[in-house]
Design a protein around this motif. Structure first.
Motif, PDB file in Angstrom:
ATOM      1  N   ASP A  35       0.784  -1.239   0.000  1.00 56.81           N
ATOM      2  CA  ASP A  35       0.000   0.000   0.000  1.00 56.81           C
ATOM      3  C   ASP A  35       0.818   1.293   0.000  1.00 56.81           C
ATOM      4  N   THR A  36       2.128   1.229  -0.076  1.00 61.13           N
ATOM      5  CA  THR A  36       2.909   2.452  -0.174  1.00 61.13           C
ATOM      6  C   THR A  36       2.826   2.986  -1.607  1.00 61.13           C
ATOM      7  N   PRO A  37       3.106   4.274  -1.836  1.00 56.30           N
ATOM      8  CA  PRO A  37       3.041   4.831  -3.194  1.00 56.30           C
ATOM      9  C   PRO A  37       4.021   4.138  -4.136  1.00 56.30           C
ATOM     10  N   TYR A  38       3.655   4.063  -5.408  1.00 55.86           N
ATOM     11  CA  TYR A  38       4.562   3.506  -6.413  1.00 55.86           C
ATOM     12  C   TYR A  38       5.849   4.327  -6.426  1.00 55.86           C
ATOM     13  N   SER A  39       6.968   3.638  -6.623  1.00 54.95           N
ATOM     14  CA  SER A  39       8.259   4.311  -6.611  1.00 54.95           C
ATOM     15  C   SER A  39       9.258   3.518  -7.426  1.00 54.95           C
ATOM     16  N   TRP A  40      10.263   4.215  -7.975  1.00 51.08           N
ATOM     17  CA  TRP A  40      11.348   3.514  -8.655  1.00 51.08           C
ATOM     18  C   TRP A  40      12.081   2.591  -7.683  1.00 51.08           C
ATOM     19  N   ARG A  41      11.976   2.888  -6.392  1.00 48.96           N
ATOM     20  CA  ARG A  41      12.622   2.046  -5.391  1.00 48.96           C
ATOM     21  C   ARG A  41      11.993   0.659  -5.298  1.00 48.96           C
ATOM     22  N   ASP A  42      10.810   0.488  -5.862  1.00 48.88           N
ATOM     23  CA  ASP A  42      10.178  -0.826  -5.850  1.00 48.88           C
ATOM     24  C   ASP A  42      10.985  -1.835  -6.660  1.00 48.88           C
ATOM     25  N   ALA A  43      11.877  -1.347  -7.519  1.00 44.35           N
ATOM     26  CA  ALA A  43      12.737  -2.240  -8.290  1.00 44.35           C
ATOM     27  C   ALA A  43      13.937  -2.713  -7.484  1.00 44.35           C
ATOM     28  N   MET A  44      14.100  -2.153  -6.282  1.00 43.40           N
ATOM     29  CA  MET A  44      15.224  -2.522  -5.425  1.00 43.40           C
ATOM     30  C   MET A  44      14.763  -3.559  -4.395  1.00 43.40           C
ATOM     31  N   LEU A  82       8.534  -9.728  -4.491  1.00 41.09           N
ATOM     32  CA  LEU A  82       7.077  -9.798  -4.366  1.00 41.09           C
ATOM     33  C   LEU A  82       6.478  -8.446  -4.712  1.00 41.09           C
ATOM     34  N   PHE A  83       5.756  -8.385  -5.827  1.00 44.35           N
ATOM     35  CA  PHE A  83       5.250  -7.124  -6.368  1.00 44.35           C
ATOM     36  C   PHE A  83       3.744  -6.984  -6.220  1.00 44.35           C
ATOM     37  N   SER A  84       3.181  -7.464  -5.131  1.00 44.89           N
ATOM     38  CA  SER A  84       1.724  -7.418  -4.956  1.00 44.89           C
ATOM     39  C   SER A  84       1.185  -5.999  -4.894  1.00 44.89           C
ATOM     40  N   LYS A  85       2.050  -5.020  -4.655  1.00 43.12           N
ATOM     41  CA  LYS A  85       1.607  -3.630  -4.687  1.00 43.12           C
ATOM     42  C   LYS A  85       1.019  -3.289  -6.056  1.00 43.12           C
ATOM     43  N   TYR A  86       1.596  -3.870  -7.117  1.00 48.05           N
ATOM     44  CA  TYR A  86       1.181  -3.564  -8.483  1.00 48.05           C
ATOM     45  C   TYR A  86       0.039  -4.454  -8.951  1.00 48.05           C
ATOM     46  N   GLU A  87       0.027  -5.674  -8.479  1.00 43.62           N
ATOM     47  CA  GLU A  87      -1.097  -6.578  -8.715  1.00 43.62           C
ATOM     48  C   GLU A  87      -0.954  -7.739  -7.752  1.00 43.62           C
ATOM     49  N   GLN A  88      -2.057  -8.139  -7.160  1.00 41.60           N
ATOM     50  CA  GLN A  88      -2.037  -9.208  -6.166  1.00 41.60           C
ATOM     51  C   GLN A  88      -1.365 -10.449  -6.727  1.00 41.60           C
ATOM     52  N   GLY A  89      -0.332 -10.913  -6.027  1.00 36.76           N
ATOM     53  CA  GLY A  89       0.344 -12.137  -6.419  1.00 36.76           C
ATOM     54  C   GLY A  89       1.443 -11.969  -7.440  1.00 36.76           C
ATOM     55  N   MET A  90       1.673 -10.761  -7.940  1.00 33.33           N
ATOM     56  CA  MET A  90       2.713 -10.563  -8.949  1.00 33.33           C
ATOM     57  C   MET A  90       4.085 -10.747  -8.319  1.00 33.33           C
ATOM     58  N   ILE A  91       4.943 -11.505  -9.002  1.00 30.39           N
ATOM     59  CA  ILE A  91       6.283 -11.796  -8.503  1.00 30.39           C
ATOM     60  C   ILE A  91       7.290 -11.569  -9.627  1.00 30.39           C
TER      61      ILE A  91
END
Length: 401
Positions: free
Chosen positions: A320-329, A341-350
């Motif tokens: 639930d944090t804001p999208y950020s380029w740091r999500d790639a880290m 684990l990228f569930s912020k962008y879509e549930q279950g996305m890895i």
């Protein structure tokens, strides 16, 4: 400006001709998707200045898109192709982690046994380290050190001399060609742990070098052969090979460093053979989505995959944090066992990202939709990991849900 636009148009037409596709050109939806992804890729080249970009999209058993744009070799004006081989960088950790879990599934590897049971080359420490710790970056094994920062805080001349010698020895490993997975352990095996295993989290490629030693001991199979037999062949990854600095490898792209002002220069020299299990492969975007698809369908049973998708140390998954380029880290709140684990962008996305001298890469998988997307570039400094990949995802989902 007109000349530049004409160049991009011609490049687009060339790339469309060079791309490989799964469906016939008569499919209107597919044609529109192909054109929209191509347009987005060309815009990304223009926006970031990265020399080239390679994109693959796999939906179920179908390769919806597989193309490359820009220059694989700027100096020699060599166009990138769908078959061009790029550095995977840390995406390789997902490969190695999956091989480890196949051994677990086969009863050959105990996740909670001391790693010395399988890797005698690594000395016993004050605290017990397990394979589970290595997979989740909770072992306390150090990573790359910021020597400039350390030097700035040392005044004792003898200690400074020791540190500088250590720095030279570690940097020398960047230019040495390794043919086994135990010799690279010399760089760090005698160092103290950064923390008690399981008590903290720290992303480290050194831990995955150690993991390869564990895999060899558990399986009694040489690491490279193990990866071919357990991962690459079953997944149909015919273009994925160790990034051997001495070998003649067809399609290997040239690597660059991309500055914030879009300037490019040759990448820092680096032989990545010491880092093979953590980030030492060459591959293609189509191979990466083939791996993601195989992971989704048959490389591991669901019960085993589930254990890889738990956030490290049981921390709350970042959703639930804001999208950020740091999500790639990689970080503890978005990392399982060798998987981001990228569930912020879509549930279950890895998936996993990679960043290395001469390359940047990302592969994501949405298991529920059977959708995999991979993007590779030949520049360190490209920052479009999440933004561009999610743009491709949104384009695909207009036609396939």
């Amino acid at each position: 400006m007109f000349a530049k636009k004409m160049f991009l148009l011609l490049l687009y037409l060339w790339c469309v001709c060079k791309a490989d596709y799964a469906f016939s050109a008569g499919d209107d939806d597919f044609r529109q998707l192909r054109e929209q992804i191509s347009t987005a890729a060309l815009a990304e080249l223009e926006r970031t200045g990265t020399p080239s970009i390679q994109v693959a999209v796999r939906y179920g058993e179908s390769l919806l898109f597989n193309g490359a744009f820009g220059l694989a070799d700027v100096e020699n004006d060599v166009q990138a192709k769908a078959s061009s081989r790029y550095r995977t960088a840390s995406v390789a950790k997902w490969f190695t982690a999956t091989a480890a879990m196949k051994l677990v599934d086969g009863g050959l590897l105990d996740l909670d046994a001391p790693i010395q049971k399988y890797c005698a080359a690594y000395p016993v420490k004050t605290y017990r380290i397990t394979t589970r710790h290595l997979l989740t970056h909770t072992a306390g094994v150090r990573g790359y050190l910021d020597y400039d920062e350390l030097v700035a805080h040392i005044s004792d001349s003898k200690e400074l001399a020791k540190l500088n010698l250590r720095r030279l020895e570690e940097e020398a490993s960047f230019y040495r060609r390794y043919t086994d997975i135990t010799a690279p352990l010399e760089t760090f095996k005698n160092d103290s742990l950064m923390f008690e295993p399981g008590s903290n989290w720290m992303y480290t490629s050194f831990g995955y070098r150690l993991l390869a030693c564990v895999l060899e001991g558990a399986s009694h199979i040489e690491y490279r052969q193990l990866m071919n037999d357990f991962i690459f062949k079953p997944a149909g990854m015919e273009s994925t090979v160790p990034d051997d600095a001495w070998a003649i490898i067809p399609g290997r792209v040239s690597g660059y460093y991309l500055g914030r002002d879009k300037s490019i220069r040759r990448a820092n020299m680096r032989d990545v053979s010491e880092n093979l299990p953590a980030g030492g492969y060459l591959s293609t975007a189509s191979d990466l989505v083939a791996f993601a698809s195989a992971f989704n369908h048959y490389l591991l049973p669901e019960s085993v995959k589930t254990t890889m998708l738990v956030p490290a140390r049981g921390v709350k998954l970042d959703t639930d944090t804001p999208y950020s380029w740091r999500d790639a880290m990689p970080n503890a709140d978005k990392y399982g066992a060798g998987i981001m684990l990228f569930s912020k962008y879509e549930q279950g996305m890895i998936g996993h990202t990679g960043r290395q001298d001469g390359g940047s890469s990302i592969v994501v998988l949405i298991p529920s939709k059977d959708l995999a997307i991979a993007v590779m570039t030949n520049a360190k400094g490209w920052n479009g990991y999440m933004d561009f990949t999610m743009k491709i995802k949104s384009l695909v989902e207009k036609y396939y849900r």
